[in-house]
Design an enzyme around this catalytic site. Structure first.
Site, short mmCIF file in Angstrom:
data_model
loop_
_atom_site.label_atom_id
_atom_site.label_comp_id
_atom_site.label_asym_id
_atom_site.label_seq_id
_atom_site.Cartn_x
_atom_site.Cartn_y
_atom_site.Cartn_z
N GLY A 1 1.97 -6.55 -34.51
CA GLY A 1 2.27 -6.73 -33.10
C GLY A 1 3.76 -6.66 -32.81
N ASP A 2 4.08 -6.68 -31.53
CA ASP A 2 5.47 -6.66 -31.06
C ASP A 2 6.19 -5.37 -31.44
OD1 ASP A 2 5.16 -9.44 -30.21
OD2 ASP A 2 5.32 -9.94 -32.34
N GLU A 3 5.45 -4.29 -31.60
CA GLU A 3 6.08 -3.03 -32.02
C GLU A 3 6.72 -2.28 -30.86
OE1 GLU A 3 2.24 -3.59 -34.44
OE2 GLU A 3 2.77 -3.56 -32.32
N LYS B 1 4.60 -1.57 -27.84
CA LYS B 1 3.52 -0.83 -27.19
C LYS B 1 3.74 -0.71 -25.69
CE LYS B 1 0.30 -3.56 -28.78
NZ LYS B 1 1.13 -4.42 -29.64
N GLY C 1 2.49 -10.34 -25.47
CA GLY C 1 3.12 -9.77 -24.29
C GLY C 1 3.86 -8.49 -24.58
N HIS C 2 4.17 -7.78 -23.52
CA HIS C 2 4.98 -6.57 -23.60
C HIS C 2 6.26 -6.81 -22.82
CE1 HIS C 2 1.54 -4.59 -25.21
NE2 HIS C 2 0.90 -4.44 -24.08
N GLN D 1 -2.09 -7.15 -29.26
CA GLN D 1 -1.89 -7.44 -30.68
C GLN D 1 -1.75 -6.14 -31.49
OE1 GLN D 1 -4.63 -9.31 -29.06
NE2 GLN D 1 -2.97 -10.62 -28.46
N THR E 1 7.61 -12.46 -26.60
CA THR E 1 7.61 -12.30 -25.16
C THR E 1 6.85 -13.43 -24.48
OG1 THR E 1 7.70 -9.90 -25.40
CG2 THR E 1 6.99 -10.73 -23.27
N LEU F 1 14.68 2.11 -33.84
CA LEU F 1 15.48 2.72 -34.89
C LEU F 1 16.94 2.30 -34.77
CD1 LEU F 1 15.49 4.74 -37.28
CD2 LEU F 1 16.04 6.54 -35.61
N VAL G 1 15.31 4.63 -29.37
CA VAL G 1 16.69 4.40 -29.81
C VAL G 1 17.38 3.35 -28.94
CG1 VAL G 1 16.97 6.67 -30.87
CG2 VAL G 1 17.46 6.39 -28.43
#
Length: 432
Positions: free
Chosen positions: A12-14, A16, A40-41, A227, A302, A335, A417
């Site tokens: 998660g938390d990538e 999305k 969250g997002h 998630q 979040t 990145l 980035v």
């Protein structure tokens, strides 16, 4: 036209939300198909030279894209107080939420679900799962036990009262006799839920039918997971998982779209790894490198504000995500957080009791004992936040991305980035 699944490839938390937002202006609907307000997002939008940050917990990311219909699917569990608080917060900032659609088959998080979640975690002590305490797990448990409250029940007081009364016959015994807590009153729960009914009614629809109509009309739909893969209740690092199916397969059951309508699966993966809550984490860094990733990457939840555990990129997990989800494209995020690190380790395999494992072990015990086998890549010091093509990246950054792509066995089609909506390198068209 396609239904596209968007999932997280790690814990998660990538990012999305950013990925969905990037696609949102080009699609007609974004469907949240699992989870609740336990994740969250964060979406950052530059408007007229001013950077606006939006934290979404329950609403689909498409809520911020004009012309896009945001849909909360039947696989989601909904805390109505949170839902309307989030709507009110966005409306106060000038965001139009009038197109939101909610499935009548989605389940409601009741006050007693939240209470049980919190007291159970405290009762478990050192064996706790690390839940957010928001009632998600107990609500899904009620759903599977067929004693849950659905959105449609709020429009028939007789049915609602009968369901709440039946659920509390057992739950009050647990609260009083096991946890030494006060019993929950049926009237208080019914009154609270009925208080949302009239405002909710115009939003409720037969969402599987709506989605079929959109797809038949040639519209593009994104199915957005809450998630992530390693938190999936079946395919994640059980028992340290969420209570729903956060992988691509869950998109069908959580939205009502059949598998034959899905054309691609986009997975979002960070250039390093994080997780929140308990459970094994082979590449976790409990040193200055971990602190640096947390600080530079702003790795705080979040929804909860909890500091995230941070570690180096884990290619074993990436390959697993590709296999379990059938990933067709990856979006690599953050990145830029790695800028300034001289040597960047990447976990290419695990050592478990002296034996090399190139794939994620199926045994929970084996995974808990896994130690990372690293390959080290040279870093870069140049600012990459203005890069908009691969050629704009420093050579070492390009080599890092190319190595990850080869290890995770699916193309990296976009690279983040920076946190802004426009701070992205589009390598391939995700809607091709």
């Amino acid at each position: 036209m396609p239904a596209i699944v968007l999932v997280g490839a790690q814990w998660g938390d990538e990012g999305k939300g950013k990925a969905t937002d990037l696609l949102g202006s080009r699609v007609e609907a974004v469907v949240k198909f699992n989870g609740g307000n336990n994740a969250g997002h964060t979406i950052v939008i530059d408007t007229a030279g001013q950077r606006e940050k939006y934290a979404l917990h329950l609403l689909p990311s498409g809520i911020l894209s004009p012309g896009c219909t945001p849909i909360i699917g039947n696989g989601v569990v909904i805390d109505l107080e949170v839902l309307f608080s989030e709507i009110d917060g966005l409306e106060a900032r000038g965001v139009d939420t009038s197109k939101l659609v909610v499935s009548g088959a989605a389940h409601v998080i009741t006050p007693y679900n939240r209470t049980l979640d919190k007291v159970t975690e405290r009762y478990l002590g050192s064996r706790k799962i690390g839940t957010t305490g928001r009632g998600i797990g107990p609500t899904y448990a009620d759903k599977m036990s067929r004693v849950g409250i659905r959105i449609q029940d709020l429009f028939d007081e007789k049915i609602l009262r009968a369901k709440v009364s039946g659920a509390l016959e057992f739950k009050n015994q647990v609260l009083v006799k096991v946890y030494n807590r006060r019993a929950v009153e049926v009237d208080a729960v019914v009154d609270e839920l009925l208080g949302y009914a009239e405002r909710l009614r115009p939003m409720v629809a037969d969402t599987p039918l709506l989605l079929e109509q959109l797809l038949d009309a040639g519209r593009t739909v994104i199915l957005e997971a809450g998630q992530a893969t390693l938190l999936d209740v079946d395919h994640g690092t059980y028992p340290f998982v969420t209570s729903s199916n956060a992988t691509a397969g869950g998109a069908c059951t959580g939205s009502g779209i059949p598998p034959t309508r899905i054309s691609s699966v986009i997975a979002v993966i960070k250039a390093y790894t994080t997780r929140v809550g308990e459970g094994p984490f082979p590449t976790e860094l409990l040193d200055a490198d971990g602190e640096r990733l947390r600080d530079v990457g702003a790795e705080f939840g979040t929804t909860t504000g909890r500091p995230r555990r941070c570690g180096w990129f884990d290619a074993v997990i990436g390959r697993y995500a590709t296999r379990i989800n059938g990933v067709t494209d990856f979006v690599l995020t953050k990145l830029d957080v790695l800028t300034g690190i001289e040597q960047i380790p990447v976990c290419v395999a695990y050592d478990i009791d002296g034996v090399r494992h190139n794939e994620l072990p199926s045994s929970q015990g084996d995974f808990a004992r896994a130690t990372p086998i690293y390959e080290v890549f040279p870093g870069w010091s140049e600012d990459i936040s203005k890069a908009r093509t691969l050629e704009d990246l420093p050579e070492n950054a390009r080599r890092y991305v190319a190595a990850l792509e080869q290890m995770i066995k699916a193309p990296i089609s976009a690279i983040g980035v920076g946190p802004g909506r426009d701070e992205t390198i589009a390598v391939r068209d995700l809607l091709r």
